[in-house]
Write an enzyme that holds these catalytic residues in place. Structure first.
Site, mmCIF file in Angstrom:
data_model
loop_
_atom_site.group_PDB
_atom_site.id
_atom_site.type_symbol
_atom_site.label_atom_id
_atom_site.label_comp_id
_atom_site.label_asym_id
_atom_site.label_seq_id
_atom_site.Cartn_x
_atom_site.Cartn_y
_atom_site.Cartn_z
ATOM 1 N N TYR A 152 -2.555 10.826 1.766
ATOM 2 C CA TYR A 152 -3.279 11.000 0.501
ATOM 3 C C TYR A 152 -3.182 12.441 0.010
ATOM 4 O O TYR A 152 -3.045 12.689 -1.199
ATOM 5 C CB TYR A 152 -4.745 10.605 0.695
ATOM 6 C CG TYR A 152 -4.934 9.127 0.952
ATOM 7 C CD1 TYR A 152 -5.250 8.264 -0.083
ATOM 8 C CD2 TYR A 152 -4.767 8.591 2.229
ATOM 9 C CE1 TYR A 152 -5.420 6.904 0.143
ATOM 10 C CE2 TYR A 152 -4.923 7.232 2.464
ATOM 11 C CZ TYR A 152 -5.241 6.394 1.423
ATOM 12 O OH TYR A 152 -5.393 5.039 1.637
ATOM 13 N N HIS A 207 -6.482 -7.164 -1.317
ATOM 14 C CA HIS A 207 -5.490 -6.114 -1.128
ATOM 15 C C HIS A 207 -4.468 -6.446 -0.048
ATOM 16 O O HIS A 207 -3.312 -6.032 -0.125
ATOM 17 C CB HIS A 207 -6.217 -4.812 -0.765
ATOM 18 C CG HIS A 207 -5.318 -3.664 -0.458
ATOM 19 N ND1 HIS A 207 -4.444 -3.135 -1.382
ATOM 20 C CD2 HIS A 207 -5.153 -2.930 0.685
ATOM 21 C CE1 HIS A 207 -3.783 -2.123 -0.846
ATOM 22 N NE2 HIS A 207 -4.202 -1.984 0.408
ATOM 23 N N ASP A 260 0.861 -1.171 0.000
ATOM 24 C CA ASP A 260 0.000 0.000 0.000
ATOM 25 C C ASP A 260 0.908 1.236 0.000
ATOM 26 O O ASP A 260 1.842 1.296 -0.798
ATOM 27 C CB ASP A 260 -0.955 -0.078 1.205
ATOM 28 C CG ASP A 260 -2.081 0.932 1.160
ATOM 29 O OD1 ASP A 260 -3.082 0.677 0.458
ATOM 30 O OD2 ASP A 260 -1.960 1.985 1.817
#
Length: 305
Positions: free
Chosen positions: A198, A257, A96
């Site tokens: 982010y 994921h 990630d």
């Protein structure tokens, strides 16, 4: 596994170490901590020195106001592993957001990072929109203050959605792991730090394009995407092939994921085989790359949970 803290620049990093031998640095993603590697570490630590930090702002590391671009996160890791712990050459693994952090680390220290492995993440700035795709939460997290307000006191609802839906099965993240992650993400400033990962994306894109202007990565890269849940599938390896010369891997058909938590034994086996190739070629298998006479031994900490 032993827990320590080290002061590196403007951040105090919590990290876990285990084993002896060539250094392997494990970089976690969101919304996780070093704990995501708990099933992988014991199997790698038989022959490698494992260093698994909590990234800036997350886990039990401190939470500076800024510095959440991946170039800065990579510099945190470099100061820990190279300056504080004395490692001169590294194997680096990222999942990630740990993947883009690993890319920034490798791009800035191309001679030191010998091999790179990444799980279920593309590279922002690879020339496409692969990083974003159908990831609705990226756009939410970019909004200043809004995701903090929506999730305050409801971290278990919001993060629980990801834990149960992003994997290949609803229990891919165990109850114990979810409790440990929530312990840290409920701490003051932790959710904001995660959202800031982010919000730094535009800077990440600019930084990575500057790195790529110096040429693609030349060290071997191992990359896998998950086929189930919200896994990236082949998008991950396609992205890394745009930024690195030698990329192998593919798609893990029975994972989503959370690949290192869904299949830790398989991940450890893939990493060992990948890293052992380098050791066999260099004749340095099972030897440490650490410099002698390291200064500044960090203070020990209690294990979380």
């Amino acid at each position: 596994m032993r827990h320590y803290y080290a002061d590196v620049g403007d951040v105090r990093l919590h990290y876990v170490t285990a084993g002896r031998g060539p250094a392997v640095v494990l970089l976690h993603g969101w919304p996780q901590t070093w704990y995501m590697w708990r099933g992988v570490i014991p199997k790698l630590a038989r022959d490698y020195r494992i260093i698994a930090p909590d990234l800036r702002g997350l886990g039990d590391s401190s939470r500076p106001v800024g510095g959440y671009d991946k170039k800065t996160l990579a510099e945190d890791v470099w100061r820990l592993v190279h300056d504080a712990l004395g490692e001169r050459s590294l194997f680096v693994v990222g999942h990630d957001w740990g993947g883009p952090t690993a890319f920034a680390l490798a791009a800035q220290h191309r001679d030191a990072v010998k091999r790179l492995a990444v799980f279920d993440v593309p590279v922002p700035g690879d020339g496409t929109s692969a990083m974003f795709g159908n990831r609705w939460h990226h756009r939410l997290h970019w909004e200043e203050g809004l995701p903090e307000a929506l999730t305050r006191g409801r971290e278990h609802v919001y993060l629980g959605f990801f834990y149960r839906n992003w994997g290949g099965r609803p229990d891919a993240i165990t109850e114990d792991a979810e409790r440990e992650y929530l312990r840290t993400y409920r701490q003051p400033g932790a959710m904001q730090a995660g959202f800031n990962l982010y919000r730094a994306t535009p800077q990440d894109v600019a930084d990575n394009q500057a790195f790529l202007s110096q040429g693609k990565l030349e060290m071997p890269v191992l990359c896998y995407g998950g086929a189930l849940g919200r896994g990236r599938g082949k998008t991950a390896i396609e992205s890394w092939r745009r930024v690195a010369e030698d990329v192998r891997g593919g798609v893990v058909e029975d994972c989503g994921h959370w690949i290192p938590e869904e299949r830790p034994d398989w991940v450890a086996g893939e990493l060992r085989g990948f890293f052992d190739e380098e050791n066999a070629g260099s004749g340095s298998a099972r030897t440490s790359s650490r410099r002698p006479g390291n200064a500044g031994v960090p203070r020990a900490a209690k294990a979380p949970g």
